[in-house]
Design a protein around this motif. Structure first.
Motif, PDB file in Angstrom:
ATOM      1  N   ALA A   1       1.949   1.774  -3.464  1.00 43.66           N
ATOM      2  CA  ALA A   1       0.838   2.161  -4.337  1.00 43.66           C
ATOM      3  C   ALA A   1       0.491   3.633  -4.170  1.00 43.66           C
ATOM      4  CB  ALA A   1      -0.380   1.287  -4.065  1.00 43.66           C
TER       5      ALA A   1
ATOM      6  N   MET B   1      -7.552   2.772   2.635  1.00 48.58           N
ATOM      7  CA  MET B   1      -8.311   1.527   2.476  1.00 48.58           C
ATOM      8  C   MET B   1      -7.773   0.442   3.398  1.00 48.58           C
ATOM      9  SD  MET B   1      -8.743   1.007  -1.604  1.00 48.58           S
ATOM     10  CE  MET B   1      -7.902   2.263  -2.526  1.00 48.58           C
TER      11      MET B   1
ATOM     12  N   LEU C   1      -8.545  -4.250  -0.506  1.00 47.17           N
ATOM     13  CA  LEU C   1      -7.585  -3.565  -1.376  1.00 47.17           C
ATOM     14  C   LEU C   1      -7.767  -3.977  -2.840  1.00 47.17           C
ATOM     15  CD1 LEU C   1      -4.346  -3.770   0.813  1.00 47.17           C
ATOM     16  CD2 LEU C   1      -5.608  -1.696   0.198  1.00 47.17           C
TER      17      LEU C   1
ATOM     18  N   ALA D   1       0.839  -1.203   0.000  1.00 51.31           N
ATOM     19  CA  ALA D   1       0.000   0.000   0.000  1.00 51.31           C
ATOM     20  C   ALA D   1       0.875   1.254   0.000  1.00 51.31           C
ATOM     21  CB  ALA D   1      -0.928  -0.002   1.207  1.00 51.31           C
TER      22      ALA D   1
ATOM     23  N   GLY E   1      -1.475   7.174  -2.910  1.00 48.31           N
ATOM     24  CA  GLY E   1      -2.864   7.609  -3.030  1.00 48.31           C
ATOM     25  C   GLY E   1      -3.726   7.180  -1.862  1.00 48.31           C
ATOM     26  N   THR E   2      -4.886   6.611  -2.180  1.00 49.41           N
ATOM     27  CA  THR E   2      -5.856   6.211  -1.155  1.00 49.41           C
ATOM     28  C   THR E   2      -5.648   4.791  -0.634  1.00 49.41           C
ATOM     29  OG1 THR E   2      -7.376   5.518  -2.920  1.00 49.41           O
ATOM     30  CG2 THR E   2      -7.640   7.762  -2.049  1.00 49.41           C
ATOM     31  N   ALA E   3      -4.606   4.113  -1.117  1.00 50.01           N
ATOM     32  CA  ALA E   3      -4.403   2.709  -0.745  1.00 50.01           C
ATOM     33  C   ALA E   3      -4.242   2.543   0.766  1.00 50.01           C
ATOM     34  CB  ALA E   3      -3.187   2.143  -1.475  1.00 50.01           C
TER      35      ALA E   3
ATOM     36  N   VAL F   1      -7.323   2.385  -6.534  1.00 50.41           N
ATOM     37  CA  VAL F   1      -6.518   3.388  -5.845  1.00 50.41           C
ATOM     38  C   VAL F   1      -6.605   4.708  -6.611  1.00 50.41           C
ATOM     39  CG1 VAL F   1      -4.191   4.038  -5.109  1.00 50.41           C
ATOM     40  CG2 VAL F   1      -4.934   1.644  -4.955  1.00 50.41           C
TER      41      VAL F   1
ATOM     42  N   ARG G   1      -5.925   9.254  -6.325  1.00 48.64           N
ATOM     43  CA  ARG G   1      -5.162  10.301  -5.658  1.00 48.64           C
ATOM     44  C   ARG G   1      -5.931  10.771  -4.418  1.00 48.64           C
ATOM     45  NH1 ARG G   1      -1.472  13.709  -8.057  1.00 48.64           N
ATOM     46  NH2 ARG G   1      -2.554  15.476  -7.103  1.00 48.64           N
TER      47      ARG G   1
END
Length: 395
Positions: free
Chosen positions: A322, A329, A359, A319, A324-326, A364, A366
């Protein structure tokens, strides 16, 4: 006399903070205390520290506290709700905020303290994990002073050069070595993981922590969240942070320099040390922690974590890469899975499965605003709960 707001005063970190403050009452005054539902312990804290304000997240708990405060003729004003918590954190009379509310619930009040330009002692890792660049940009714009309280990040901070914000490469830092105890199951056969109980998972061998954080330590999700947090706090790429198992929890983390020097911060496993360090920084004060007796410890061990054993750690590092929003989550799904495990609705070995499913199920994006992050958090929780429900009905 510094005016202190303690967010999460009835939790493990909050109680340790108040212990340090009590030992240094000539330097610190508790302006406000914030907690969730534990009105009995809050009343004890109000009696001892006589804060101007006490805020409970739970309205019913606040009503009980208010009545008790009135009956004892204490002068503390009792308030309730998320809005009042954020106001307490940002109040102009407050100099320093201990941000120790566990989980996503700590995000908004911690951000409120940051935006108000406070000295923020960050014990709530989820706030930074969830919002990342948004959080650090708020620190920069407001002029807030951000000091890490996690023993590992506090250790890294102590071992870093003062100008690390210029970039790790520019100041000669090669790697950050993030230590981990490995939790209570570092030698437990993986095939018995399905039988692990909440009581076993909460019995950490070295640290005294709350139930949620104890489970996270057992799965090593706690170290995964700290991995993400370290990247943001110190401007590190994920490739510049390594996790190493150190069962004794004596070396709290290390910084590796380009010239081959490795600086480590050591101490007994007691959260009062990083709390006292951050409260008094750049000075030093008494924390109540016993001196380290190296001869009694005898030896210190280190080894690489097994990602098959610690799947939550693997998911967290993925994550982090990755972006962003990962991470938001990951955190949301983990909170739901741990809650389900603690009430015996989910097996220990299925926590990572719930997080992985979540996930894989959400794209994912921004992380452009706090509202967007909170929306992603909500979506991830819905998916995680659905997966928990499915898994709980599998014979």
């Amino acid at each position: 006399m510094q005016q202190i707001c303690v967010l999460g005063s009835t939790g493990s970190i909050g109680k340790s903070t108040l212990d340090v403050i009590a030992r240094n009452s000539d330097r610190y005054h508790v302006r406000s205390l914030v907690a969730g539902k534990n009105h009995q312990l809050m009343l004890e804290q109000v009696r001892q520290f006589r804060p101007e304000i006490a805020v409970m997240a739970d309205t019913a708990a606040a009503d009980k506290l208010r009545l008790a405060v009135k009956n004892e003729k204490l002068k503390t004003e009792v308030l309730s709700g998320a809005h009042e918590i954020a106001l307490a954190a940002a109040e102009s009379a407050v100099d320093t905020v201990m941000a120790a509310i566990v989980g996503a619930a700590g995000l908004l009040p911690t951000l409120a303290a940051v935006k108000a330009g406070k000295k923020v002692l960050l014990a709530n890792k989820e706030a930074l994990v969830m919002t990342g660049s948004l959080f650090m940009e708020s620190v920069k714009q407001s002029g807030a002073v951000l000091l890490p309280i996690d023993s590992e990040h506090n250790a890294i901070f102590q071992c870093m050069p003062r100008n690390y914000g210029e970039g790790l490469g520019k100041v000669g830092v090669r790697r950050i070595l993030l230590t981990a105890s490995g939790g209570p199951f570092r030698e437990t056969p993986i095939d018995v993981f399905p039988e692990i109980t909440p009581a076993q998972a909460c019995a950490h061998p070295n640290w005294s922590m709350g139930r949620k954080i104890s489970v996270d330590s057992a799965t090593m999700m706690n170290k995964g969240l700290e991995f993400i947090e370290a990247c943001w706090l110190f401007g590190a790429k994920s490739s510049q942070v390594e996790v190493v198992i150190h069962p004794q929890s004596i070396i709290h983390s290390l910084v590796d320099y380009a010239d081959g020097s490795v600086l480590a911060q050591m101490g007994n496993p007691d959260m009062r040390t990083p709390i006292a360090h951050a409260l008094a920084w750049p000075e030093r004060i008494d924390s109540g922690v016993a001196p380290l007796a190296l001869a009694d410890i005898g030896h210190l061990d280190f080894y690489e974590p097994c990602m098959r054993r610690y799947q939550c750690l693997r998911l967290a590092t993925e994550a982090a890469s990755a972006g962003g929003t990962a991470a938001a989550m990951l955190n949301a799904a983990n909170e739901e899975a741990v809650d389900a495990f603690l009430v015996k609705h989910l097996r220990f070995d299925k926590i990572a499965e719930v997080v992985d499913f979540t996930l894989q199920s959400l794209p994912v994006a921004r992380a452009d605003s706090v509202d967007q992050v909170l929306d992603v958090d909500r979506q991830a929780r819905i998916l995680a709960k659905q997966q928990i429900h499915r898994l709980s009905h599998i014979a």
